[in-house]
Motif scaffolding. Sequence first.
Motif, mmCIF file in Angstrom:
data_model
loop_
_atom_site.group_PDB
_atom_site.id
_atom_site.type_symbol
_atom_site.label_atom_id
_atom_site.label_comp_id
_atom_site.label_asym_id
_atom_site.label_seq_id
_atom_site.Cartn_x
_atom_site.Cartn_y
_atom_site.Cartn_z
ATOM 1 N N ILE A 1 0.855 -1.188 0.000
ATOM 2 C CA ILE A 1 0.000 0.000 0.000
ATOM 3 C C ILE A 1 0.886 1.232 0.000
ATOM 4 O O ILE A 1 1.718 1.420 0.889
ATOM 5 C CB ILE A 1 -0.955 0.013 1.210
ATOM 6 C CG1 ILE A 1 -1.865 -1.221 1.183
ATOM 7 C CG2 ILE A 1 -1.788 1.292 1.207
ATOM 8 C CD1 ILE A 1 -2.814 -1.332 2.358
ATOM 9 N N VAL A 2 0.717 2.066 -1.022
ATOM 10 C CA VAL A 2 1.519 3.273 -1.206
ATOM 11 C C VAL A 2 0.644 4.479 -0.898
ATOM 12 O O VAL A 2 -0.532 4.527 -1.282
ATOM 13 C CB VAL A 2 2.057 3.350 -2.651
ATOM 14 C CG1 VAL A 2 2.861 4.628 -2.865
ATOM 15 C CG2 VAL A 2 2.901 2.118 -2.967
ATOM 16 N N THR A 3 1.192 5.466 -0.207
ATOM 17 C CA THR A 3 0.414 6.640 0.168
ATOM 18 C C THR A 3 0.466 7.700 -0.933
ATOM 19 O O THR A 3 1.489 7.899 -1.589
ATOM 20 C CB THR A 3 0.924 7.239 1.482
ATOM 21 O OG1 THR A 3 2.339 7.405 1.415
ATOM 22 C CG2 THR A 3 0.595 6.313 2.643
ATOM 23 N N GLY A 4 -0.670 8.372 -1.130
ATOM 24 C CA GLY A 4 -0.762 9.399 -2.159
ATOM 25 C C GLY A 4 -1.936 10.317 -1.894
ATOM 26 O O GLY A 4 -2.490 10.356 -0.786
ATOM 27 N N GLU A 5 -2.331 11.062 -2.911
ATOM 28 C CA GLU A 5 -3.429 12.029 -2.795
ATOM 29 C C GLU A 5 -3.949 12.358 -4.189
ATOM 30 O O GLU A 5 -3.168 12.396 -5.142
ATOM 31 C CB GLU A 5 -2.925 13.307 -2.117
ATOM 32 C CG GLU A 5 -3.957 14.423 -1.968
ATOM 33 C CD GLU A 5 -3.355 15.701 -1.403
ATOM 34 O OE1 GLU A 5 -3.894 16.785 -1.706
ATOM 35 O OE2 GLU A 5 -2.339 15.639 -0.680
ATOM 36 N N GLU A 6 -5.257 12.575 -4.310
ATOM 37 C CA GLU A 6 -5.789 13.194 -5.516
ATOM 38 C C GLU A 6 -5.909 14.691 -5.242
ATOM 39 O O GLU A 6 -6.705 15.122 -4.400
ATOM 40 C CB GLU A 6 -7.138 12.619 -5.930
ATOM 41 C CG GLU A 6 -7.631 13.255 -7.225
ATOM 42 C CD GLU A 6 -8.873 12.612 -7.805
ATOM 43 O OE1 GLU A 6 -9.297 13.032 -8.911
ATOM 44 O OE2 GLU A 6 -9.430 11.687 -7.179
ATOM 45 N N VAL A 7 -5.114 15.458 -5.947
ATOM 46 C CA VAL A 7 -5.050 16.903 -5.756
ATOM 47 C C VAL A 7 -6.128 17.520 -6.637
ATOM 48 O O VAL A 7 -6.021 17.521 -7.868
ATOM 49 C CB VAL A 7 -3.649 17.437 -6.112
ATOM 50 C CG1 VAL A 7 -3.554 18.925 -5.809
ATOM 51 C CG2 VAL A 7 -2.576 16.660 -5.347
ATOM 52 N N THR A 8 -7.181 18.049 -5.998
ATOM 53 C CA THR A 8 -8.385 18.449 -6.710
ATOM 54 C C THR A 8 -8.415 19.965 -6.840
ATOM 55 O O THR A 8 -8.902 20.666 -5.953
ATOM 56 C CB THR A 8 -9.631 17.944 -5.964
ATOM 57 O OG1 THR A 8 -9.493 16.544 -5.726
ATOM 58 C CG2 THR A 8 -10.888 18.186 -6.765
ATOM 59 N N THR A 9 -7.894 20.495 -7.938
ATOM 60 C CA THR A 9 -7.878 21.936 -8.162
ATOM 61 C C THR A 9 -9.109 22.343 -8.967
ATOM 62 O O THR A 9 -9.884 21.494 -9.423
ATOM 63 C CB THR A 9 -6.613 22.372 -8.913
ATOM 64 O OG1 THR A 9 -6.782 22.122 -10.314
ATOM 65 C CG2 THR A 9 -5.366 21.659 -8.408
ATOM 66 N N ARG A 10 -9.257 23.639 -9.202
ATOM 67 C CA ARG A 10 -10.370 24.139 -10.011
ATOM 68 C C ARG A 10 -10.093 24.022 -11.502
ATOM 69 O O ARG A 10 -10.950 24.354 -12.324
ATOM 70 C CB ARG A 10 -10.673 25.593 -9.638
ATOM 71 C CG ARG A 10 -11.172 25.777 -8.194
ATOM 72 C CD ARG A 10 -12.481 25.057 -7.940
ATOM 73 N NE ARG A 10 -12.914 25.154 -6.563
ATOM 74 C CZ ARG A 10 -13.644 26.154 -6.067
ATOM 75 N NH1 ARG A 10 -13.990 27.156 -6.846
ATOM 76 N NH2 ARG A 10 -14.002 26.142 -4.818
ATOM 77 N N ASN A 11 -8.886 23.565 -11.858
ATOM 78 C CA ASN A 11 -8.537 23.407 -13.275
ATOM 79 C C ASN A 11 -8.085 22.000 -13.600
ATOM 80 O O ASN A 11 -7.290 21.789 -14.506
ATOM 81 C CB ASN A 11 -7.450 24.404 -13.681
ATOM 82 C CG ASN A 11 -7.953 25.816 -13.843
ATOM 83 O OD1 ASN A 11 -7.195 26.763 -13.715
ATOM 84 N ND2 ASN A 11 -9.237 26.004 -14.125
ATOM 85 N N GLY A 12 -8.592 21.032 -12.849
ATOM 86 C CA GLY A 12 -8.250 19.641 -13.110
ATOM 87 C C GLY A 12 -7.720 18.945 -11.880
ATOM 88 O O GLY A 12 -7.290 19.582 -10.908
ATOM 89 N N HIS A 13 -7.756 17.624 -11.927
ATOM 90 C CA HIS A 13 -7.304 16.793 -10.816
ATOM 91 C C HIS A 13 -6.008 16.087 -11.204
ATOM 92 O O HIS A 13 -5.832 15.704 -12.356
ATOM 93 C CB HIS A 13 -8.355 15.735 -10.471
ATOM 94 C CG HIS A 13 -9.683 16.301 -10.086
ATOM 95 N ND1 HIS A 13 -10.730 15.496 -9.678
ATOM 96 C CD2 HIS A 13 -10.147 17.585 -10.036
ATOM 97 C CE1 HIS A 13 -11.784 16.255 -9.399
ATOM 98 N NE2 HIS A 13 -11.450 17.527 -9.615
ATOM 99 N N TRP A 14 -5.116 15.912 -10.230
ATOM 100 C CA TRP A 14 -3.907 15.134 -10.508
ATOM 101 C C TRP A 14 -3.574 14.252 -9.323
ATOM 102 O O TRP A 14 -3.891 14.557 -8.173
ATOM 103 C CB TRP A 14 -2.736 16.013 -10.911
ATOM 104 C CG TRP A 14 -2.289 17.099 -9.977
ATOM 105 C CD1 TRP A 14 -2.859 18.321 -9.800
ATOM 106 C CD2 TRP A 14 -1.125 17.084 -9.136
ATOM 107 N NE1 TRP A 14 -2.136 19.073 -8.911
ATOM 108 C CE2 TRP A 14 -1.072 18.348 -8.489
ATOM 109 C CE3 TRP A 14 -0.127 16.149 -8.876
ATOM 110 C CZ2 TRP A 14 -0.056 18.684 -7.580
ATOM 111 C CZ3 TRP A 14 0.886 16.486 -7.978
ATOM 112 C CH2 TRP A 14 0.909 17.733 -7.343
ATOM 113 N N LEU A 15 -2.972 13.105 -9.651
ATOM 114 C CA LEU A 15 -2.586 12.128 -8.640
ATOM 115 C C LEU A 15 -1.148 12.387 -8.219
ATOM 116 O O LEU A 15 -0.250 12.474 -9.058
ATOM 117 C CB LEU A 15 -2.711 10.709 -9.194
ATOM 118 C CG LEU A 15 -4.080 10.329 -9.781
ATOM 119 C CD1 LEU A 15 -4.015 8.914 -10.361
ATOM 120 C CD2 LEU A 15 -5.168 10.436 -8.727
#
Length: 523
Positions: free
Chosen positions: A246-260
């Motif tokens: 299990i690897v830790t991460g985040e979905e970065v949810t901006t107003r101009n798109g999402h990135w992992l």
Amino acid sequence: MPRRDLLRTGLATSAATTLGLAVTTATAGPAPATPAQPPPNGDRTLTLTGRLPTGAPDFVLLPVEVPEGVREIAVSYRYDKPQVPAGTPGNSCDIGIFDERGTDLGGDGFRGWSGGFRTEFALSRGAATPGYLPGPINPGTWHIALGPYQVAPQGLDYHVQVTLRFGAPGPEFTPHYPPERARGRGRAWYRGDCHLHTVHSDGRRLPEEVAAGARAAGLDFIVSTDHNTSSSHAVWGPLAGPDLLIVTGEEVTTRNGHWLALGLEPGRFVDWRYRSRDEEYPRFVRQVHRSGGLVVPAHPYCPYVACQWKFGYEQADAVEVWNGPWTYDDESAVDTWDSGLAVALRGGNGNSGRSWLPAMGNSDAHSDPQVIGLPHNVVLAGDLTRDAILDGLRAGRSWLAESATVELDLTATGNGRQAGIGEELSVPADAPVDVRLTVSGVPGGTVRLITDEGQMHQESLPAGGSGTVVWRTTASLAAYVRAEVRHPRADGTPGKGNSMGGDLPWGPMAALTNPIVLRTEDR
């Protein structure tokens, strides 16, 4: 100050530090009072109200003075949802909290975010609502952060209630981060889903349910990517095991798109409070890269508000071209990605041009009936470790599968040499190159072999779903070759993820490979 950068509540308003777009601090009347002598036990409730107009800032900060002796902060909120004309966005408002260390972009004050998924939360030294970080409740100015995602023409009236509970602080929270290694098979192909959500953001599955679902899907690894928070990182430790990395991460949810952000240092969050015009994105790309992680634009053609990718691909390490059940969005993402391959590898049949961008596929599963592992990545890695998996994804030594029942092998052989997915084959320009694809698990499927010129070979698989396709080319004719395996057109078989209908010459994707790069030898 431009109109968008100034929030007028009609009561009391003051400008605060700008975070990309303007962030405004607003209070409803006088600042919340602090008890002169806080009771040793008991509660104190504060109420913050106001109105946000259409064109309000992306983030509005409401200050709360926290005195000595508070053991827990509990917050609930609501906002009005007036009827709007058809086709006009209605009110939608997210929420989170920052502690006394401040609200600076990328700073240390972040204590949690639940977006619009929860109407209440609480945090203390030893516990917190999922999405929020347990830790000290220190005295000072905290801030409730509102994110008015959409504001109706009538404006948005908000009502936030903050309860300060006094008493002994209680035991300290102990995080249990997952190990960075599982029991692998040495250098081998490993299956993993790198985009998954839990109750720590807007998912409905508990972390233990996600881990169980990953094992049931035959996965070797997963990446935890809850929206805009790192709170789940601390609970994955007991759920990992010799059979599941299990690897830790985040979905970065901006107003101009999402990135992992894949492979974050456990416990670290990546800020999301900016747009492409703010030029803050490169700063957070560097943050992820410093930890050895990957930056992956997610579902770039998602039709929902704020989901379309607007930051470009120059600083990305890979791109998610397949997100959940196959749709027209994915078709567009693959087409864009393939065009990027041709640009990156053009000139001298691959002898010049920038590095190409690998493709990824993930389920983005939030809750039932969304299927964990549909799709997932099959990665050639030195072992089942965080660094080895990330290295394999970064290099494009991977292919995408809808399930563990699909098996695939793609090679290119020429001039006595052989290369596989994500690798390079250097041969004389006109030397024959035999491309061999072996597939199983796709009954009646269609194989497509694609180069920088487009589809160059198509062949059907038998009803049993297994077969081998061989096609010959040269490095003078093809800068790369990649493979797609498609289901029959308009396949309505449950679990195949078909939402495409019958208006394309091929059906939904079953498997997709990264390219083998063909380079001409210098003479």
